[in-house]
Scaffold this motif. Structure first.
Motif, short mmCIF file in Angstrom:
data_model
loop_
_atom_site.label_atom_id
_atom_site.label_comp_id
_atom_site.label_asym_id
_atom_site.label_seq_id
_atom_site.Cartn_x
_atom_site.Cartn_y
_atom_site.Cartn_z
N TYR A 20 0.82 -1.08 -0.13
CA TYR A 20 -0.09 -0.08 0.10
C TYR A 20 0.84 1.15 -0.03
O TYR A 20 1.92 1.18 0.72
N VAL A 21 0.38 2.32 -0.86
CA VAL A 21 0.96 3.41 -0.69
C VAL A 21 0.13 4.70 -0.62
O VAL A 21 -0.90 4.73 -1.29
N ASP A 39 6.51 -7.70 -6.46
CA ASP A 39 7.36 -8.56 -5.38
C ASP A 39 8.46 -7.61 -4.91
O ASP A 39 9.14 -7.98 -4.07
N ARG A 40 8.54 -6.17 -5.32
CA ARG A 40 9.54 -5.48 -4.63
C ARG A 40 9.51 -5.33 -3.27
O ARG A 40 10.51 -5.12 -2.53
N HIS A 41 8.35 -5.23 -2.83
CA HIS A 41 8.07 -5.25 -1.33
C HIS A 41 7.32 -6.31 -0.76
O HIS A 41 6.65 -7.10 -1.31
N PRO A 42 7.39 -6.28 0.75
CA PRO A 42 6.81 -7.48 1.26
C PRO A 42 5.14 -7.33 1.22
O PRO A 42 4.64 -6.29 1.11
N PRO A 50 8.11 4.15 -2.20
CA PRO A 50 7.92 3.03 -2.97
C PRO A 50 8.80 3.04 -4.29
O PRO A 50 9.14 2.16 -5.06
N GLY A 51 9.72 4.40 -4.35
CA GLY A 51 9.98 4.53 -5.89
C GLY A 51 8.96 4.53 -7.00
O GLY A 51 8.03 4.73 -6.94
N GLU A 52 9.73 4.38 -8.10
CA GLU A 52 9.05 4.22 -9.44
C GLU A 52 7.83 3.13 -9.28
O GLU A 52 8.25 2.11 -8.84
N LEU A 53 6.66 3.67 -9.64
CA LEU A 53 5.69 2.56 -9.60
C LEU A 53 5.28 2.35 -11.08
O LEU A 53 4.20 1.45 -11.28
#
Length: 219
Positions: A20-21, A39-42, A50-53
């Protein structure tokens, strides 16, 4: 809010992490928030940076409309065949534990995704028995308690929309945790969770619960 032609259509494999962002803080400790799949984050984490989305799959979006009403939008790519739905929100503060309900309607009385309170619904020319489904969860524990889909609309991903809309509403309100099941489900709930994207959020069936009564979902 997400324009219809802006939803990504390449659905990731089941089991890919969703996180979630928050994009903006609102009044009453609520948030504009989105769920991204990658899968970049848990899985289930709230990501501050989050960086680039652009390489993520946008699963749902929680926002406000111009009238200040919550709007819960679910990517139609994960719910093919589901009718556009709007929702009635009910609080069950006196239950133990306290619970939240979203009741879904598939009429044109409100734009899709719009959430209204029970008093607002009471004044609308819509009957309670016109609901297409409902979901109830204990928001303090983020545990789904009951799920109902009208019989003639089953197998059309209405339950999928309800689960993701509830997840969006949970995060919109800033409540802790990721929506999941603790092993207590109805027969219908057990059938619906079988095909969900996040099997690790679904505990093995431990207790069969009574069916959700649509006649008591709204007043």
């Amino acid at each position: 809010m997400v324009a219809p032609d802006q939803w990504p259509t390449d659905v990731p494999p089941s089991g890919t992490a969703s996180w979630y962002v928050r994009t903006e803080e609102l009044q009453h400790h609520r948030w504009r928030v989105r769920c991204h799949v990658n899968d970049r984050h848990p899985d289930g984490e709230l990501i501050a940076d989050p960086g680039e989305l652009h390489d993520t799959f946008l699963l749902w979006d929680a926002d406000l409309d111009e009238a200040g009403r919550p709007v819960l939008s679910v990517n139609p790519a994960v719910s093919p065949g589901a009718p556009p739905m709007w929702f009635v929100h009910l609080d069950e503060r006196d239950t133990d534990p306290p619970a939240t309900l979203l009741v879904a309607f598939a009429s044109d009385h409100l734009p899709p995704g719009t959430v209204v309170s029970d008093p607002v619904f009471f004044s609308m020319p819509v009957r309670n028995d016109q609901q297409v489904g409902a979901i109830r969860w204990w928001h303090g524990d983020a545990v789904v308690d009951q799920l109902f889909v009208r019989e003639d609309l089953r197998r059309l991903h209405v339950g999928t929309v309800l689960i993701y809309a509830a997840s969006a509403f949970h995060q919109f309100n800033g409540w802790a945790g990721r929506l999941h099941s603790d092993g207590r489900r109805t027969h219908l709930g057990e059938a619906l969770v079988t095909g969900l994207r996040h099997p690790d959020r679904i505990a093995r069936l431990q207790q069969l619960m009574p069916p959700m009564d649509p006649g008591t979902a709204t007043t």
